[in-house]
Design a protein around this motif. Structure first.
Motif, PDB file in Angstrom:
ATOM      1  N   ILE A 123      -8.596  -1.906  -3.788  1.00 56.07           N
ATOM      2  CA  ILE A 123      -9.743  -0.736  -3.896  1.00 56.07           C
ATOM      3  C   ILE A 123     -10.801  -1.301  -2.760  1.00 56.07           C
ATOM      4  N   GLY A 124     -10.530  -2.384  -2.035  1.00 55.09           N
ATOM      5  CA  GLY A 124     -11.562  -2.936  -1.312  1.00 55.09           C
ATOM      6  C   GLY A 124     -11.709  -2.515   0.288  1.00 55.09           C
ATOM      7  N   GLY A 125     -11.059  -1.371   0.520  1.00 56.81           N
ATOM      8  CA  GLY A 125     -11.155  -0.783   1.958  1.00 56.81           C
ATOM      9  C   GLY A 125     -12.283  -0.240   2.229  1.00 56.81           C
ATOM     10  N   LEU A 185      -8.757  -4.498 -10.623  1.00 60.33           N
ATOM     11  CA  LEU A 185      -9.228  -4.132  -9.301  1.00 60.33           C
ATOM     12  C   LEU A 185      -9.362  -4.990  -8.622  1.00 60.33           C
ATOM     13  N   GLY A 186      -8.765  -4.653  -7.126  1.00 59.06           N
ATOM     14  CA  GLY A 186      -8.961  -5.763  -6.106  1.00 59.06           C
ATOM     15  C   GLY A 186     -10.115  -5.422  -5.105  1.00 59.06           C
ATOM     16  N   VAL A 187     -11.442  -5.708  -5.773  1.00 63.02           N
ATOM     17  CA  VAL A 187     -12.444  -5.505  -4.955  1.00 63.02           C
ATOM     18  C   VAL A 187     -12.766  -6.118  -3.765  1.00 63.02           C
ATOM     19  N   ARG A 188     -13.751  -5.845  -2.890  1.00 57.76           N
ATOM     20  CA  ARG A 188     -14.094  -6.703  -1.915  1.00 57.76           C
ATOM     21  C   ARG A 188     -15.286  -6.157  -1.385  1.00 57.76           C
ATOM     22  N   GLY A 189     -16.436  -7.145  -1.190  1.00 59.47           N
ATOM     23  CA  GLY A 189     -17.711  -6.711  -0.678  1.00 59.47           C
ATOM     24  C   GLY A 189     -18.768  -6.391  -1.798  1.00 59.47           C
ATOM     25  N   GLN A 240      -3.093   3.166  -5.714  1.00 58.22           N
ATOM     26  CA  GLN A 240      -4.121   2.976  -4.501  1.00 58.22           C
ATOM     27  C   GLN A 240      -5.282   3.629  -5.198  1.00 58.22           C
ATOM     28  N   GLY A 241      -6.612   3.001  -4.923  1.00 54.49           N
ATOM     29  CA  GLY A 241      -7.869   3.464  -5.751  1.00 54.49           C
ATOM     30  C   GLY A 241      -8.249   4.564  -5.231  1.00 54.49           C
ATOM     31  N   ASP A 242      -7.736   5.473  -4.351  1.00 53.27           N
ATOM     32  CA  ASP A 242      -8.513   6.769  -3.768  1.00 53.27           C
ATOM     33  C   ASP A 242      -7.427   7.834  -3.963  1.00 53.27           C
ATOM     34  N   ASN A 243      -6.443   7.606  -4.734  1.00 56.86           N
ATOM     35  CA  ASN A 243      -5.369   8.507  -5.147  1.00 56.86           C
ATOM     36  C   ASN A 243      -5.360   9.066  -6.445  1.00 56.86           C
ATOM     37  N   GLY A 248      -1.069   9.901   8.404  1.00 54.90           N
ATOM     38  CA  GLY A 248      -1.669   8.946   7.646  1.00 54.90           C
ATOM     39  C   GLY A 248      -1.010   8.362   6.760  1.00 54.90           C
ATOM     40  N   PHE A 249       0.369   8.634   6.327  1.00 50.56           N
ATOM     41  CA  PHE A 249       0.964   8.077   5.276  1.00 50.56           C
ATOM     42  C   PHE A 249       2.402   7.228   5.952  1.00 50.56           C
ATOM     43  N   GLY A 250       2.541   6.389   4.909  1.00 50.21           N
ATOM     44  CA  GLY A 250       3.958   5.439   5.532  1.00 50.21           C
ATOM     45  C   GLY A 250       5.024   6.406   4.982  1.00 50.21           C
ATOM     46  N   TYR A 281      15.077   3.078   5.170  1.00 53.56           N
ATOM     47  CA  TYR A 281      14.091   2.478   6.405  1.00 53.56           C
ATOM     48  C   TYR A 281      12.615   3.059   6.272  1.00 53.56           C
ATOM     49  N   PHE A 282      11.741   2.319   6.656  1.00 51.38           N
ATOM     50  CA  PHE A 282      10.304   2.931   5.996  1.00 51.38           C
ATOM     51  C   PHE A 282       9.385   2.519   7.435  1.00 51.38           C
ATOM     52  N   VAL A 283       8.581   3.606   7.695  1.00 52.20           N
ATOM     53  CA  VAL A 283       7.550   3.227   8.740  1.00 52.20           C
ATOM     54  C   VAL A 283       6.226   3.639   8.338  1.00 52.20           C
ATOM     55  N   ALA A 300       6.567  10.803   1.776  1.00 48.37           N
ATOM     56  CA  ALA A 300       5.432  10.084   1.978  1.00 48.37           C
ATOM     57  C   ALA A 300       5.258   8.821   0.870  1.00 48.37           C
ATOM     58  N   ASN A 301       5.086   7.831   1.512  1.00 45.81           N
ATOM     59  CA  ASN A 301       4.600   6.524   0.217  1.00 45.81           C
ATOM     60  C   ASN A 301       3.420   6.895  -0.315  1.00 45.81           C
ATOM     61  N   THR A 302       3.229   7.295  -1.649  1.00 46.49           N
ATOM     62  CA  THR A 302       2.252   7.467  -2.340  1.00 46.49           C
ATOM     63  C   THR A 302       1.224   6.318  -2.755  1.00 46.49           C
ATOM     64  N   GLY A 303       1.984   5.198  -2.247  1.00 50.79           N
ATOM     65  CA  GLY A 303       0.936   3.947  -2.765  1.00 50.79           C
ATOM     66  C   GLY A 303       1.189   3.469  -3.797  1.00 50.79           C
ATOM     67  N   ILE A 304       2.066   4.184  -4.774  1.00 54.64           N
ATOM     68  CA  ILE A 304       2.434   3.568  -6.061  1.00 54.64           C
ATOM     69  C   ILE A 304       3.709   3.102  -6.218  1.00 54.64           C
ATOM     70  N   ASP A 309       0.218  -6.465   4.530  1.00 52.16           N
ATOM     71  CA  ASP A 309       0.092  -5.008   4.338  1.00 52.16           C
ATOM     72  C   ASP A 309       1.089  -4.544   3.490  1.00 52.16           C
ATOM     73  N   PHE A 310       1.036  -3.786   2.741  1.00 54.44           N
ATOM     74  CA  PHE A 310       2.278  -3.261   2.020  1.00 54.44           C
ATOM     75  C   PHE A 310       3.099  -2.215   2.779  1.00 54.44           C
ATOM     76  N   GLY A 311       2.309  -1.208   3.376  1.00 49.84           N
ATOM     77  CA  GLY A 311       2.946  -0.422   4.575  1.00 49.84           C
ATOM     78  C   GLY A 311       3.442  -0.908   5.930  1.00 49.84           C
ATOM     79  N   GLY A 312       2.586  -1.570   6.374  1.00 45.44           N
ATOM     80  CA  GLY A 312       2.660  -2.156   7.632  1.00 45.44           C
ATOM     81  C   GLY A 312       3.652  -3.334   7.711  1.00 45.44           C
ATOM     82  N   TYR A 333       1.778  16.158  -9.224  1.00 42.84           N
ATOM     83  CA  TYR A 333       0.977  16.195  -7.982  1.00 42.84           C
ATOM     84  C   TYR A 333       0.586  14.956  -7.595  1.00 42.84           C
ATOM     85  N   TRP A 334       0.288  14.709  -6.397  1.00 44.67           N
ATOM     86  CA  TRP A 334      -0.363  13.602  -5.930  1.00 44.67           C
ATOM     87  C   TRP A 334      -1.355  13.991  -4.646  1.00 44.67           C
ATOM     88  N   PHE A 335      -2.483  13.324  -4.726  1.00 44.89           N
ATOM     89  CA  PHE A 335      -3.166  13.526  -3.552  1.00 44.89           C
ATOM     90  C   PHE A 335      -4.026  12.308  -3.115  1.00 44.89           C
TER      91      PHE A 335
HETATM   92  C1  UD1 Z   1      -0.500  -0.041   4.652  1.00 46.39           C
HETATM   93  C2  UD1 Z   1      -0.410   0.632   3.240  1.00 46.39           C
HETATM   94  O1  UD1 Z   1      -0.150   0.234   2.367  1.00 46.39           O
HETATM   95  N1  UD1 Z   1      -0.480   2.107   3.566  1.00 46.39           N
HETATM   96  C3  UD1 Z   1      -0.287   3.055   2.591  1.00 46.39           C
HETATM   97  C4  UD1 Z   1      -1.806   3.427   2.253  1.00 46.39           C
HETATM   98  O2  UD1 Z   1      -2.373   3.716   3.435  1.00 46.39           O
HETATM   99  P1  UD1 Z   1      -3.950   3.576   3.625  1.00 46.39           P
HETATM  100  O3  UD1 Z   1      -4.226   3.996   4.972  1.00 46.39           O
HETATM  101  O4  UD1 Z   1      -4.786   4.315   2.567  1.00 46.39           O
HETATM  102  O5  UD1 Z   1      -4.065   2.181   3.434  1.00 46.39           O
HETATM  103  P2  UD1 Z   1      -5.261   1.208   3.216  1.00 46.39           P
HETATM  104  O6  UD1 Z   1      -4.646  -0.262   3.475  1.00 46.39           O
HETATM  105  O7  UD1 Z   1      -6.252   1.666   4.106  1.00 46.39           O
HETATM  106  O8  UD1 Z   1      -5.626   1.271   1.821  1.00 46.39           O
HETATM  107  C5  UD1 Z   1      -4.783   1.035   0.746  1.00 46.39           C
HETATM  108  C6  UD1 Z   1      -5.626   0.518  -0.368  1.00 46.39           C
HETATM  109  O9  UD1 Z   1      -5.998  -0.502  -0.267  1.00 46.39           O
HETATM  110  C7  UD1 Z   1      -7.319  -1.058  -0.345  1.00 46.39           C
HETATM  111  N2  UD1 Z   1      -7.622  -2.186   0.405  1.00 46.39           N
HETATM  112  C8  UD1 Z   1      -7.294  -2.248   1.717  1.00 46.39           C
HETATM  113  C9  UD1 Z   1      -7.622  -3.380   2.519  1.00 46.39           C
HETATM  114  C10 UD1 Z   1      -8.142  -4.598   1.810  1.00 46.39           C
HETATM  115  O10 UD1 Z   1      -8.310  -5.587   2.482  1.00 46.39           O
HETATM  116  N3  UD1 Z   1      -8.211  -4.614   0.672  1.00 46.39           N
HETATM  117  C11 UD1 Z   1      -7.930  -3.330  -0.077  1.00 46.39           C
HETATM  118  O11 UD1 Z   1      -8.344  -3.508  -1.417  1.00 46.39           O
HETATM  119  C12 UD1 Z   1      -8.083   0.212  -0.166  1.00 46.39           C
HETATM  120  O12 UD1 Z   1      -9.384   0.240  -0.769  1.00 46.39           O
HETATM  121  C13 UD1 Z   1      -7.036   1.319  -0.559  1.00 46.39           C
HETATM  122  O13 UD1 Z   1      -7.276   1.591  -1.953  1.00 46.39           O
HETATM  123  O14 UD1 Z   1      -1.675   4.414   1.052  1.00 46.39           O
HETATM  124  C14 UD1 Z   1      -0.770   5.558   1.594  1.00 46.39           C
HETATM  125  C15 UD1 Z   1      -0.906   6.638   0.391  1.00 46.39           C
HETATM  126  O15 UD1 Z   1      -2.446   6.887   0.046  1.00 46.39           O
HETATM  127  C16 UD1 Z   1       0.526   5.313   2.134  1.00 46.39           C
HETATM  128  O16 UD1 Z   1       1.146   6.561   2.694  1.00 46.39           O
HETATM  129  C17 UD1 Z   1       0.463   4.189   3.107  1.00 46.39           C
HETATM  130  O17 UD1 Z   1       1.727   3.796   3.381  1.00 46.39           O
END
Ligand code: UD1
Length: 413
Positions: A9-11, A53-57, A118-121, A153-155, A167-169, A182-186, A212-215, A236-238
């Motif tokens: 949740i450190g983004g 919680l993977g906090v940062r800052g 993901q912390g914002d889902n 904006g999604f994987g 295949y994943f992009v 879409a990858n829900t990040g779960i 990066d999980f997605g990248g 549901y998922w947002f």
């Molecule tokens: C790269 C990645 O995995 N992308 C996924 C991410 O996109 P998204 O664009 O949200 O990916 P981010 O890497 O920006 O953020 C994912 C989460 O990681 C956290 N964070 C980020 C950077 C960091 O150094 N530390 C940290 O804790 C952010 O606060 C966030 O909660 O979620 C989407 C669903 O919501 C997926 O469809 C994407 O495939």
């Protein structure tokens, strides 16, 4: 069962500004409580006992820690069977979401399957079912996938008949997306997940902390033949990454959650009100009477928080009003969220907008498609269309703003 969850949740959550300038996005209020409280509660009800919680800052860490602390209060508040303990990533400059998960798991020596969210889902999912699926498929990693209309904006994943991901992009151009899943990040990660970093091909990833999980991680695992499976999500998922997505999620939940899930009671058709005390009971009666007498008009649905007040002649249509907010007379609040302790004068019209915490708005104001940061002051007779106001800012009497961001530094109140 899965007992541990890790939440990066450190983004910086720049797209959700100004709501995230002074607070972690996990604490942005949705349905009158922090976004992350919804997820932690759902995890705890699914048997999770420890949340990392993977906090940062500074802002991210302090705001989250000061609100959630060790998490033990959640048991009492929600009548949980067991306590849920919340722990924080120690000070470490994570480079990516996966890096935060990797470091947290290494530091706390976690060697069992975990769920990552993901912390914002905000989502509805049975973790038990997803874990059963993960085990049945004998997966190395399982990713909850959700069909979406717009993949921006999604994987995106392409699966075979057995739901194995071929295949994943990450964030493809919509026209180049291999599917609409879409990858829900779960994710569920197996107990030996991070051992892949010992492989020769992963050395560079590890050294450069390209995690990066997605990248990085998911595409590399698939390329190297790991069993990464998709789990079809049915609830549901947002992703609440932007103000528009925030409002969509808020309105969907307002229309679909049960009153119990909103911790509210239905005081009259489609009007839900929170609060358990005797005072809240009295206030409910008063507001119900105002609605019955036609002094307050409700169209669509409304969620009302505790200790609020609403003036005569006011119309609410698909509106969420948070605790302690005061709405004046002859206002109109449409498809909008008013956060806690905001104060609106008379004849205020708010459409498709988010009003932050402790905001003050004068009389005869029109706010459309806008986001007002916490503690901002909007004087009388202001017109706003597609505007963002940073926290603590002051907008003067009669101002007319369009497609604008107010962000100069003003003295804090
Ligand atoms: C790269 C990645 O995995 N992308 C996924 C991410 O996109 P998204 O664009 O949200 O990916 P981010 O890497 O920006 O953020 C994912 C989460 O990681 C956290 N964070 C980020 C950077 C960091 O150094 N530390 C940290 O804790 C952010 O606060 C966030 O909660 O979620 C989407 C669903 O919501 C997926 O469809 C994407 O495939």
């Amino acid at each position: 069962m899965i007992k541990k969850a890790v939440i990066p949740i450190g983004g910086e959550a720049t797209r959700l500004r100004p709501l995230t300038i002074e607070t972690s996005k996990g604490l942005v209020r949705l349905l009158n409580k922090p976004i992350l409280e919804h997820s932690i509660l759902s995890l705890a009800r699914d048997g999770v006992e420890e949340v990392y919680l993977g906090v940062r800052g500074y802002v991210n860490y302090t705001t989250l820690f000061d609100y959630f602390r060790e998490g033990y209060w959640l048991k009492k508040k929600y009548g949980l069977e067991k306590e849920v303990r919340i722990r924080y990533m120690p000070r470490y400059e994570s480079t990516t979401n996966g890096d935060a998960v990797w470091y947290t798991m290494r530091y706390y020596d976690i060697k069992e399957p975990v769920v990552v969210i993901q912390g914002d889902n905000i989502y509805q999912l049975s973790l038990r079912e997803m874990y059963e699926w993960h085990r049945k498929k004998n997966a190395f990693m399982t990713i909850a996938l959700q069909p979406v209309n717009d993949v921006t904006g999604f994987g995106v994943a392409k699966i075979d008949d057995d739901h194995r991901i071929e295949y994943f992009v990450e964030k493809p151009k919509p026209e180049e997306a291999p599917s609409n899943l879409a990858n829900t990040g779960i994710y569920i990660l197996s107990e030996n997940f991070w051992e892949f970093l010992e492989e020769d091909w992963a050395k560079e990833m590890k050294e450069n902390r390209r995690l990066d999980f997605g990248g990085d991680i998911i595409p590399a695992l698939i390329e190297h033949g790991y069993d990464v499976y998709g789990y079809p999500m049915s609830g549901y998922w947002f992703d609440i990454g932007t103000p528009d997505r925030y409002l969509n999620a808020a309105m969907y939940l307002l229309h679909h959650l049960s009153p119990e899930d909103m911790e509210a009671v239905e005081i009259t058709h489609d009007v839900y009100m929170q609060g358990k005390s005797e005072m809240s009971e009295d206030l409910r009666k008063r507001i119900r009477d105002m609605i019955k007498r036609g002094e307050v008009l409700i169209e669509g649905k409304a969620l009302l928080g505790r200790h609020i007040s609403i003036g005569k002649g006011t119309v609410l249509e698909d509106a969420i009003i948070d605790n302690y907010s005061m709405i004046g007379e002859n206002c109109e609040i449409l498809h909008s969220v008013i956060m806690d302790r905001a104060k609106l004068g008379n004849n205020v019209r708010i459409i498709n907008s988010i009003v932050g915490r402790h905001v003050e708005i004068g009389d005869n104001v029109r706010i459309v498609n806008s986001v007002i940061g916490d503690n901002a002051v909007i004087s009388d007779n202001v017109r706003m269309y597609n505007v963002k106001i940073w926290p603590h800012e002051f907008v003067e009497n009669g101002a007319s703003l369009e497609n604008y961001t107010v962000r100069h530094t003003a003295p804090k109140r």
